[in-house]
Design a protein around this motif. Structure first.
Motif, PDB file in Angstrom:
ATOM      1  N   ALA A  36       9.501   8.623   3.278  1.00 45.90           N
ATOM      2  CA  ALA A  36       9.327   7.262   3.791  1.00 45.90           C
ATOM      3  C   ALA A  36      10.002   6.284   2.838  1.00 45.90           C
ATOM      4  O   ALA A  36      10.430   6.662   1.757  1.00 45.90           O
ATOM      5  CB  ALA A  36       7.840   6.938   3.933  1.00 45.90           C
ATOM      6  N   ARG A  37      10.072   5.021   3.243  1.00 43.16           N
ATOM      7  CA  ARG A  37      10.726   4.004   2.406  1.00 43.16           C
ATOM      8  C   ARG A  37       9.947   3.690   1.139  1.00 43.16           C
ATOM      9  O   ARG A  37      10.517   3.297   0.131  1.00 43.16           O
ATOM     10  CB  ARG A  37      10.926   2.713   3.187  1.00 43.16           C
ATOM     11  CG  ARG A  37      11.909   2.850   4.292  1.00 43.16           C
ATOM     12  CD  ARG A  37      12.227   1.569   4.983  1.00 43.16           C
ATOM     13  NE  ARG A  37      11.150   0.594   5.043  1.00 43.16           N
ATOM     14  CZ  ARG A  37      11.171  -0.480   5.773  1.00 43.16           C
ATOM     15  NH1 ARG A  37      12.215  -0.758   6.505  1.00 43.16           N
ATOM     16  NH2 ARG A  37      10.163  -1.306   5.796  1.00 43.16           N
ATOM     17  N   ALA A  38       8.656   3.849   1.173  1.00 38.61           N
ATOM     18  CA  ALA A  38       7.810   3.501   0.025  1.00 38.61           C
ATOM     19  C   ALA A  38       8.163   4.353  -1.193  1.00 38.61           C
ATOM     20  O   ALA A  38       8.387   5.558  -1.082  1.00 38.61           O
ATOM     21  CB  ALA A  38       6.342   3.690   0.386  1.00 38.61           C
ATOM     22  N   GLN A  39       8.190   3.696  -2.356  1.00 38.77           N
ATOM     23  CA  GLN A  39       8.537   4.386  -3.596  1.00 38.77           C
ATOM     24  C   GLN A  39       7.513   5.455  -3.984  1.00 38.77           C
ATOM     25  O   GLN A  39       7.845   6.358  -4.753  1.00 38.77           O
ATOM     26  CB  GLN A  39       8.673   3.374  -4.739  1.00 38.77           C
ATOM     27  CG  GLN A  39       9.918   2.527  -4.637  1.00 38.77           C
ATOM     28  CD  GLN A  39      11.194   3.362  -4.752  1.00 38.77           C
ATOM     29  OE1 GLN A  39      11.256   4.323  -5.494  1.00 38.77           O
ATOM     30  NE2 GLN A  39      12.192   2.999  -3.991  1.00 38.77           N
ATOM     31  N   ASP A  40       6.315   5.367  -3.443  1.00 39.13           N
ATOM     32  CA  ASP A  40       5.302   6.372  -3.765  1.00 39.13           C
ATOM     33  C   ASP A  40       5.207   7.476  -2.701  1.00 39.13           C
ATOM     34  O   ASP A  40       4.320   8.318  -2.762  1.00 39.13           O
ATOM     35  CB  ASP A  40       3.942   5.712  -3.983  1.00 39.13           C
ATOM     36  CG  ASP A  40       3.415   4.987  -2.753  1.00 39.13           C
ATOM     37  OD1 ASP A  40       4.181   4.811  -1.776  1.00 39.13           O
ATOM     38  OD2 ASP A  40       2.232   4.596  -2.770  1.00 39.13           O
ATOM     39  N   SER A  41       6.137   7.480  -1.747  1.00 41.21           N
ATOM     40  CA  SER A  41       6.119   8.545  -0.731  1.00 41.21           C
ATOM     41  C   SER A  41       6.642   9.848  -1.345  1.00 41.21           C
ATOM     42  O   SER A  41       7.285   9.848  -2.390  1.00 41.21           O
ATOM     43  CB  SER A  41       6.937   8.147   0.490  1.00 41.21           C
ATOM     44  OG  SER A  41       8.308   8.046   0.155  1.00 41.21           O
ATOM     45  N   SER A  42       6.374  10.933  -0.669  1.00 40.79           N
ATOM     46  CA  SER A  42       6.749  12.252  -1.186  1.00 40.79           C
ATOM     47  C   SER A  42       8.259  12.413  -1.294  1.00 40.79           C
ATOM     48  O   SER A  42       9.004  12.006  -0.398  1.00 40.79           O
ATOM     49  CB  SER A  42       6.209  13.349  -0.259  1.00 40.79           C
ATOM     50  OG  SER A  42       4.807  13.310  -0.237  1.00 40.79           O
ATOM     51  N   VAL A  43       8.669  13.032  -2.393  1.00 41.60           N
ATOM     52  CA  VAL A  43      10.088  13.334  -2.608  1.00 41.60           C
ATOM     53  C   VAL A  43      10.411  14.633  -1.880  1.00 41.60           C
ATOM     54  O   VAL A  43       9.725  15.647  -2.054  1.00 41.60           O
ATOM     55  CB  VAL A  43      10.403  13.467  -4.116  1.00 41.60           C
ATOM     56  CG1 VAL A  43      11.842  13.914  -4.331  1.00 41.60           C
ATOM     57  CG2 VAL A  43      10.137  12.159  -4.828  1.00 41.60           C
TER      58      VAL A  43
END
Length: 91
Positions: A36-43
């Motif tokens: 997802a766009r969020a920086q804390d989403s899964s890599v």
């Protein structure tokens, strides 16, 4: 995967309200491809400087598309992408 947009190359296989032609770019820095766009989403995977990336959508400071080297789809920072080459613009 997004329900609102699909790669135009999949038009005969996948229904989507909108289709986009991939815009080829090359990464100028190492970057994480995320779910997802969020920086804390899964890599999903780490991409390296020089890797190809096919942009399907630019949303603010994020780009959504395909890493053709491994076929994975996700988001990465738009700032990680190089400018289009003359060949890409002329195509």
């Amino acid at each position: 995967m997004r329900a609102d947009l699909a790669d135009v190359r999949l038009a005969e296989l996948v229904f989507a309200p909108h289709y986009a032609a991939p815009m080829p770019r090359v990464l100028t820095i190492d970057s994480e491809l995320r779910e997802a766009r969020a920086q804390d989403s899964s890599v999903i995977v780490m991409l390296n400087k020089g890797d190809a990336f096919e942009v399907l959508d630019l949303i603010g400071e994020a780009a959504w598309g395909i890493a053709p080297g491994n076929g994975l789809v996700g988001y990465l920072p738009a700032a990680a992408l190089g400018k289009p080459s003359i060949e890409d613009v002329a195509a």
